[in-house]
Scaffold this motif. Sequence first.
Motif, PDB file in Angstrom:
ATOM      1  N   GLY A  43       0.806  -1.211   0.000  1.00  0.00           N
ATOM      2  CA  GLY A  43       0.000   0.000   0.000  1.00  0.00           C
ATOM      3  C   GLY A  43       0.841   1.264   0.000  1.00  0.00           C
ATOM      4  O   GLY A  43       0.490   2.256  -0.643  1.00  0.00           O
ATOM      5  N   ILE A  50      -3.682   4.306  -5.096  1.00  0.00           N
ATOM      6  CA  ILE A  50      -4.784   3.813  -4.264  1.00  0.00           C
ATOM      7  C   ILE A  50      -5.716   4.963  -3.889  1.00  0.00           C
ATOM      8  O   ILE A  50      -5.307   5.935  -3.272  1.00  0.00           O
ATOM      9  CB  ILE A  50      -4.249   3.100  -3.004  1.00  0.00           C
ATOM     10  CG1 ILE A  50      -3.413   1.882  -3.420  1.00  0.00           C
ATOM     11  CG2 ILE A  50      -5.399   2.691  -2.091  1.00  0.00           C
ATOM     12  CD1 ILE A  50      -2.673   1.215  -2.278  1.00  0.00           C
ATOM     13  N   ASP A  52      -8.912   4.175  -2.427  1.00  0.00           N
ATOM     14  CA  ASP A  52      -9.552   3.682  -1.207  1.00  0.00           C
ATOM     15  C   ASP A  52      -8.899   2.344  -0.878  1.00  0.00           C
ATOM     16  O   ASP A  52      -8.934   1.421  -1.695  1.00  0.00           O
ATOM     17  CB  ASP A  52     -11.060   3.527  -1.457  1.00  0.00           C
ATOM     18  CG  ASP A  52     -11.850   3.010  -0.265  1.00  0.00           C
ATOM     19  OD1 ASP A  52     -11.254   2.537   0.727  1.00  0.00           O
ATOM     20  OD2 ASP A  52     -13.090   3.066  -0.326  1.00  0.00           O
ATOM     21  N   ASN A  53      -8.306   2.241   0.311  1.00  0.00           N
ATOM     22  CA  ASN A  53      -7.668   0.981   0.709  1.00  0.00           C
ATOM     23  C   ASN A  53      -8.656  -0.171   0.753  1.00  0.00           C
ATOM     24  O   ASN A  53      -8.270  -1.324   0.705  1.00  0.00           O
ATOM     25  CB  ASN A  53      -6.987   1.121   2.070  1.00  0.00           C
ATOM     26  CG  ASN A  53      -5.697   1.878   1.989  1.00  0.00           C
ATOM     27  OD1 ASN A  53      -4.913   1.689   1.062  1.00  0.00           O
ATOM     28  ND2 ASN A  53      -5.470   2.759   2.943  1.00  0.00           N
ATOM     29  N   GLY A  54      -9.929   0.141   0.880  1.00  0.00           N
ATOM     30  CA  GLY A  54     -10.939  -0.900   0.931  1.00  0.00           C
ATOM     31  C   GLY A  54     -10.981  -1.556   2.289  1.00  0.00           C
ATOM     32  O   GLY A  54     -10.569  -0.964   3.292  1.00  0.00           O
ATOM     33  N   THR A  79     -10.276  -3.139  -3.001  1.00  0.00           N
ATOM     34  CA  THR A  79      -9.471  -1.921  -3.001  1.00  0.00           C
ATOM     35  C   THR A  79      -9.859  -1.145  -4.256  1.00  0.00           C
ATOM     36  O   THR A  79     -10.146  -1.746  -5.287  1.00  0.00           O
ATOM     37  CB  THR A  79      -7.957  -2.248  -3.043  1.00  0.00           C
ATOM     38  OG1 THR A  79      -7.608  -2.968  -1.864  1.00  0.00           O
ATOM     39  CG2 THR A  79      -7.104  -1.000  -3.129  1.00  0.00           C
TER      40      THR A  79
END
Length: 118
Positions: A43, A50, A52-54, A79
């Motif tokens: 990440g 990225i 949204d990291n989810g 993600t």
Amino acid sequence: MKTFMAVYTGNPAAFEKYQRENPDPEKRKANEKAGMDAWMKWGETDAKSIVDNGAPLGKTKRVTKDGVADIHNNLAGYTIVKAESQEAAAKLFLKHPHFTIFPGDAVEIMECLPMPNR
């Protein structure tokens, strides 16, 4: 730049195999920590892509015209990323810890398309 959803998939058989091959809970815990450390490093390395990291995904309810039912699927998490193309988005997930350390099957990448105008 386009937006893509990456869906992490897994199945119960792969998880059961992982547990059989790693019966010692302490070793499993250490492996899981190494996996999460690798995931966080992934990440950081791709942070610019990225959106949204989810999150991990829990149990599933399916809603149809007939009502609501509990179901099982292979979705484990998601993600959201930005990339020039679907190929470029997919390359972000090569050697991802989801399947190189954890017993995940794959990461599926699909473009998030704009909503049609009314």
